[in-house]
Design an enzyme around this catalytic site. Structure first.
Site, PDB file in Angstrom:
ATOM      1  N   PRO A 182       0.832  -1.205   0.000  1.00  0.00           N
ATOM      2  CA  PRO A 182       0.000   0.000   0.000  1.00  0.00           C
ATOM      3  C   PRO A 182       0.864   1.253   0.000  1.00  0.00           C
ATOM      4  O   PRO A 182       1.922   1.292   0.598  1.00  0.00           O
ATOM      5  CB  PRO A 182      -0.810  -0.108   1.291  1.00  0.00           C
ATOM      6  CG  PRO A 182      -0.120  -1.104   2.125  1.00  0.00           C
ATOM      7  CD  PRO A 182       0.647  -2.004   1.215  1.00  0.00           C
ATOM      8  N   GLU A 183       0.398   2.267  -0.702  1.00  0.00           N
ATOM      9  CA  GLU A 183       1.102   3.542  -0.727  1.00  0.00           C
ATOM     10  C   GLU A 183       0.305   4.560   0.090  1.00  0.00           C
ATOM     11  O   GLU A 183      -0.721   4.230   0.683  1.00  0.00           O
ATOM     12  CB  GLU A 183       1.303   3.991  -2.183  1.00  0.00           C
ATOM     13  CG  GLU A 183       2.150   2.975  -2.975  1.00  0.00           C
ATOM     14  CD  GLU A 183       2.445   3.408  -4.404  1.00  0.00           C
ATOM     15  OE1 GLU A 183       2.567   4.614  -4.645  1.00  0.00           O
ATOM     16  OE2 GLU A 183       2.559   2.531  -5.279  1.00  0.00           O
TER      17      GLU A 183
END
Ligand SMILES: [Zn+2]
Length: 293
Positions: A2-3
């Site tokens: 995830p960013e």
């Protein structure tokens, strides 16, 4: 992995059930996440109130009434499930599937307000750590992080100065958490495409010799902020209806313009190019060789 937009979406999903609430009971079912949980993990959380739930880069930071800060990182495959009465949700829309296998429920927070927050992580690259608030500035996980891309400290001048004299590619520079925090492969590719800058371009070319920003730096910073804000808005919109979201693909992935779109037509206005995939420092880069210079 995830960013920033995914983590921010998770934060916004957890905030209503965690902020202002007390940890009534904490179950640490598996202590061996990316690193071991402290032995007194549950004891240090129980009966403490969450005064605020913030985010720094890809870390969630729960500020506790005891003076501790609970740092949480989703790793590669971590997610939270929230149960509140009849309602169940998995905050955050992700490009990759989230697991809901009970064997991977490693930490469970029973909140004083009746909500249950479960941390699930099949690959166990996620992590939780307790740090005294007074030691937060010295915390090795946070100390070397660059500015928040959506914060005021991140602008053309600061990015140009960080890239001054850098021989590495723009792709590598933007992926470097010391230069700007929270960006990963997806949003670096998307931002460079919107700014019409080649991922192979030398990072130093967004600054002059003295490190002052040029037009490229301006466009790049605008593109980064726009793409992140749009992605957060897309995640946020899916949270409002509290649907069961696990396993569904994220909303923002429908807005990807280059990421995993090799062979497709470039969507930049006036461009007839085709999106290409190359490998840079071991990771896929997607870009349009025609309009990204
Ligand atoms: Zn193009």
């Amino acid at each position: 992995m995830p960013e920033l937009p995914e983590v921010e979406t998770v934060r916004r999903g957890l905030q209503p059930v965690m902020e202002g609430a007390r940890f009534a009971k904490v179950e640490a079912r598996r202590g061996d996440l990316r690193w071991p949980l402290p032995k007194d993990f549950a004891a240090r959380l129980e009966n403490q109130k969450v005064q605020g739930l913030g985010r720094r880069a890809k870390y969630l930071l729960a500020d506790l009434s005891s003076g501790d800060v609970l740092l949480m990182h989703l790793g590669m495959s971590g997610s939270f499930r929230v149960f509140q009465g009849e309602r169940k949700s998995t905050p955050g829309k992700f490009h990759h599937d989230r697991s809901e296998h009970l064997a991977h429920d490693h930490v469970i927070f029973h909140m004083g307000n009746g909500a249950t927050v479960t941390f699930n992580d099949p690959r166990r690259f996620g992590s939780m750590k307790l740090v005294p608030r007074s030691k937060l500035d010295e915390e090795p996980l946070l100390r070397s992080l660059g500015p928040e891309p959506l914060g005021n400290a991140f602008d053309a001048a600061s990015l140009a100065s960080a890239c001054q004299g850098k021989k590495t590619s723009l792709k590598a520079a933007l992926s470097d958490q010391r230069i700007v925090a929270g960006l990963g492969n997806i949003y670096v590719c998307e931002a460079l495409h919107r700014a019409r800058l080649s991922p192979k371009r030398r990072a130093a070319t967004i600054a002059d010799r003295r490190g002052a920003p040029n037009g490229r730096a301006q466009h790049l910073v605008e593109a980064i902020k726009t793409v992140l804000n749009e992605a957060i808005a897309a995640g946020g919109s899916s949270l409002r209806d509290h649907r069961q979201t696990s396993g569904e693909l994220g909303m923002f992935q429908h807005n990807f313009r280059v990421y995993e779109r090799a062979g497709k037509r470039c969507t930049n206005k006036g461009c007839t190019g085709t999106v290409k995939r190359i490998v840079q420092t071991g990771r896929s880069t997607f870009f349009c060789p025609v309009c990204q210079k």
